[in-house]
Design a protein around this motif. Structure first.
Motif, mmCIF file in Angstrom:
data_model
loop_
_atom_site.group_PDB
_atom_site.id
_atom_site.type_symbol
_atom_site.label_atom_id
_atom_site.label_comp_id
_atom_site.label_asym_id
_atom_site.label_seq_id
_atom_site.Cartn_x
_atom_site.Cartn_y
_atom_site.Cartn_z
ATOM 1 N N GLU A 1 0.814 -1.216 0.000
ATOM 2 C CA GLU A 1 0.000 0.000 0.000
ATOM 3 C C GLU A 1 0.851 1.271 0.000
ATOM 4 O O GLU A 1 0.318 2.377 -0.169
ATOM 5 C CB GLU A 1 -0.945 0.006 1.202
ATOM 6 C CG GLU A 1 -0.250 -0.019 2.561
ATOM 7 C CD GLU A 1 0.008 -1.436 3.052
ATOM 8 O OE1 GLU A 1 0.173 -1.606 4.284
ATOM 9 O OE2 GLU A 1 0.036 -2.358 2.213
ATOM 10 N N THR B 1 -4.586 6.241 -4.977
ATOM 11 C CA THR B 1 -3.465 7.072 -4.553
ATOM 12 C C THR B 1 -2.231 6.748 -5.383
ATOM 13 O O THR B 1 -1.904 5.584 -5.601
ATOM 14 C CB THR B 1 -3.160 6.854 -3.058
ATOM 15 O OG1 THR B 1 -4.290 7.282 -2.280
ATOM 16 C CG2 THR B 1 -1.943 7.664 -2.631
ATOM 17 N N LEU C 1 -1.843 9.081 4.514
ATOM 18 C CA LEU C 1 -0.935 8.026 4.054
ATOM 19 C C LEU C 1 0.517 8.487 4.124
ATOM 20 O O LEU C 1 1.409 7.709 4.469
ATOM 21 C CB LEU C 1 -1.292 7.626 2.621
ATOM 22 C CG LEU C 1 -0.425 6.519 2.009
ATOM 23 C CD1 LEU C 1 -0.469 5.257 2.857
ATOM 24 C CD2 LEU C 1 -0.855 6.223 0.584
#
Length: 445
Positions: free
Chosen positions: A27, A48, A87
């Protein structure tokens, strides 16, 4: 084992077993580059990406086309991207936690400049230029340069907001006052926002004082400023010869030619050399008078010297500039008088590229053939015949024959055929051709 060596072995730390490379969580990887994201951004599609990766993707799609998300194929624009702060903080925390395993902490990225911010700083440049405030203008221009160096995105944003036009107007405003310290900063910023649009080029090129100041910097500035000035001069000359009639370089033609020839003869950098070659080509192509002035300034021997060791890109540009210069009688006379010109040209056939080979044939054709309109005195005719004999002696006849056999464009074929007619009477004086010149040669269908 002695007691001393035993003691030494106890003091030394045991050898460490190399650790396995730390895996990056999936991720944290950009779907485009598959590398650890340094500046994660998310669009309306919910995916993203690393900012550098997705902006490069969108830029590659081209302006004016519908851009899509690489993953979902939904519509996506650069303006839709927003930072994924959550993030990014998680990635930074992971980097800090694994610092002992060689992972470097990712610094917090700077917020990209917005179109409104770009417009504001450029408005400051224009206002200071109109007011004649050199110090304030220089400060505003330095800010433009700082933003342009931050990232490609910021540079493109400034360019879209009209940075080139604002900076060009600043050059024109302060050139007459010879405010060279402002020009230094403007040049540095102009080079960063290239290519310049026609309006910006005309703003500088139509000002005799601006061009004169550019030429002065190119002659007497430090290496960095000379490079920047030569690059801007290239833009002006290319615009003059291809599109704009609003530029008149007649008052500064001699000094511009001097600058270009000097930059080719005494290289500043590869970038400056190539910029000078392109400018010289356009200038020589513009009219025979300019080509003759370039030849009289010593361009021909400088180009021949450059061809000896130049890389492919440099060689092609040098050959193009040489061929354009040889369109003038002065250029042809200088080439015939140069002992290296014909041998170097013949040597370059088949060794650089198909484009270079065609330029070589065109240049040899100009050197060896009497051009229409030439008033040829006995000494000039003798020099031309000597050039033909020299071409045969260094293998031009065999190479031109080979070119016709493998095929070439129609215009080149005509010139090659005329060259053969000129050389055939001297063919018995020629040397054997070097077979190495034909490695990898492809037949033109």
């Amino acid at each position: 084992m002695s007691s001393s060596s035993s003691l030494l072995s106890r003091r030394l730390p045991p050898p460490r077993t190399p650790e396995l490379e730390l895996p990056v969580p999936p991720e944290f990887r950009c779907p485009i580059s598959l590398e650890l994201m340094r500046d994660p951004v998310v669009g309306p599609t919910g995916i993203t990406y690393d900012r550098a990766g997705i902006e490069a993707w969108l830029l590659a799609a081209g302006a004016g086309t519908t851009t899509t998300c690489p993953v979902t194929k939904g519509d996506l624009r650069a303006d839709d991207l927003v930072p994924n702060h959550a993030l990014r903080r998680v990635i930074q925390a992971w980097c800090v936690a694994n610092r002992c395993r060689g992972v470097e902490r990712i610094p917090t990225p700077r917020v990209p400049v917005t179109p409104a911010q770009a417009g504001e700083v450029l408005a400051g440049v224009e206002a200071a230029a109109r007011a004649g405030d050199a110090a304030r203008c220089a400060a505003a221009v330095r800010e433009v340069g700082r933003l342009a160096r931050e990232s490609d995105r910021d540079r493109r944003c400034l360019a879209s907001a009209g940075a080139a036009r604002a900076l060009a107007a600043a050059v024109a405003s302060f050139a007459a006052a010879e405010s060279s310290f402002v020009l230094d900063d403007v040049l540095a910023a102009l080079v960063l926002v290239m290519p310049l649009d026609e309006e910006a080029i005309v703003a500088i090129g139509s000002s005799t004082a601006s061009v004169a100041l550019l030429a002065s910097v190119a002659r007497h500035g430090d290496l960095k400023r000379r490079l920047q000035a030569v690059v801007v001069i290239r833009e002006i000359v290319a615009c003059l010869c291809s599109r704009s009639r609003a530029i008149d370089l007649s008052e500064n033609l001699d000094v511009i030619i001097e600058v270009l020839v000097k930059a080719i003869r005494d290289p500043i950098s590869p970038h400056a050399t190539k910029a000078s070659l392109v400018a010289a080509y356009h200038l020589a192509l513009a009219d025979e008078h300019s080509a003759a002035r370039l030849a009289e300034a010593g361009l021909v021997p400088s180009l021949v010297e450059l061809l000896i060791d130049g890389d492919r890109s440099t060689a092609e540009k040098a050959l193009a500039a040489l061929d354009a210069t040889l369109a003038s009688a002065a250029g042809r006379a200088r080439a015939r008088a140069d002992a290296l010109a014909v041998p170097v040209l013949v040597k370059k056939m088949f060794r650089v590229s198909d484009t270079a080979t065609e330029l070589v044939v065109s240049s040899l054709h100009r050197i060896c053939k009497k051009c229409s309109g030439d008033v040829e005195l006995p000494a000039m005719a003798a020099a031309r015949r000597v050039a033909v004999v020299e071409a045969v002696q260094v293998g031009a006849f065999q190479k031109v024959m080979m070119l016709l056999q493998v095929g070439c464009r129609e215009a080149t074929k005509e010139k090659a055929t005329e060259l053969l007619k000129l050389m055939i009477k001297y063919e018995s004086r020629g040397n054997c051709i070097d077979a190495m010149d034909f490695r990898g040669l492809k037949r033109v269908s």
